[in-house]
Design an enzyme around this catalytic site. Structure first.
Site, PDB file in Angstrom:
ATOM      1  N   SER A  97       0.830  -1.202   0.000  1.00  7.25           N
ATOM      2  CA  SER A  97       0.000   0.000   0.000  1.00  7.25           C
ATOM      3  C   SER A  97       0.867   1.255   0.000  1.00  7.25           C
ATOM      4  O   SER A  97       0.676   2.165  -0.820  1.00  7.25           O
ATOM      5  CB  SER A  97      -0.929  -0.003   1.219  1.00  7.25           C
TER       6      SER A  97
ATOM      7  N   ARG B 264       0.588   9.163   4.728  1.00  7.23           N
ATOM      8  CA  ARG B 264      -0.408   8.567   5.623  1.00  7.23           C
ATOM      9  C   ARG B 264      -1.808   9.085   5.320  1.00  7.23           C
ATOM     10  O   ARG B 264      -2.789   8.338   5.382  1.00  7.23           O
ATOM     11  CB  ARG B 264      -0.036   8.835   7.079  1.00  7.23           C
TER      12      ARG B 264
ATOM     13  N   HIS C  56      -2.940   7.385   2.166  1.00  6.03           N
ATOM     14  CA  HIS C  56      -3.263   5.989   2.497  1.00  6.03           C
ATOM     15  C   HIS C  56      -4.620   5.884   3.185  1.00  6.03           C
ATOM     16  O   HIS C  56      -5.373   4.930   2.953  1.00  6.03           O
ATOM     17  CB  HIS C  56      -2.164   5.421   3.398  1.00  6.03           C
TER      18      HIS C  56
END
Length: 207
Positions: free
Chosen positions: A18, A41, A44
């Site tokens: 990912s 982050r 994601h």
């Protein structure tokens, strides 16, 4: 009977792949180097690499937020969903997470989220403020700061929606309050993005 589905089951491999894809697909050309892990982050958390171009952060936002958490700063959140998304075991100093949404009753013509911000005043100094839901919470925070409320270390401003979200975040970027912030321009935002930002500041891999 349905045939077994072919998908990756190893959580570590899912995580690795990912973030590998996030790094390849995200344009970080406008992001300061110290903000890249946080940007990854956030991407994601929402699955949208394109939002990186709409991220805005002050020069010292990452350092200010990280240092505040290391020093034991409280984390103020505008909703319980955001508070639940913060990984407590990652917090560097057993930091308190405070959400006052259910502790106050708004006056007529005001929202619960805005009223809840008034209850933050005693906790604001050097706090990490994370807003991932209500534009009125961010608007109200800016109002009380303009009126002389104690300054937080950093504002993570990610309210989401069609009414007031873009406007409240624009107001944050133009506020000239001398407070570090990280925000996402436009309508997009949300608790997952705000929680991801706190979790990024909590990580020892932020730099």
């Amino acid at each position: 009977m349905m045939a077994p589905m072919d998908y990756i089951r190893d959580p570590k491999e899912i995580y690795r792949r990912s973030f590998e894809m996030v790094a390849v697909e995200t344009d970080i050309s406008g992001i300061p180097p110290e903000g890249v892990p946080l940007t990854h982050r956030i991407v994601h958390a929402c699955g949208m690499p394109e939002i990186a171009t709409e991220l805005r952060m002050t020069n010292h936002a990452i350092t200010a937020g990280r240092n505040a958490l290391l020093e034991g700063a409280v984390i103020l959140t505008d909703c319980n969903m955001l508070a639940s998304g913060i990984i407590r075991e990652r917090l560097p100093n057993d930091n308190d997470i405070i959400c006052t949404l259910n502790d106050t009753r708004p006056e007529a013509g005001n929202t619960r989220s805005a009223a809840a911000v008034d209850a933050w005043k005693q906790h604001l100094e050097n706090a990490v403020v994370a807003i991932g839901n209500a534009p009125t919470a961010l608007f109200r925070l800016l109002e009380i700061l303009q009126d002389g409320a104690p300054k937080p270390a950093v504002i993570l401003g990610f309210p989401v929606g069609f009414v007031g979200a873009a406007e409240s975040k624009k107001a944050l970027t133009l506020s000239n309050l001398g407070i570090n912030f990280i925000t996402l321009l436009g309508r997009r935002g949300g608790s997952a993005i705000a929680a991801a930002s706190v979790n990024a500041l909590s990580s020892d891999k932020i730099t």
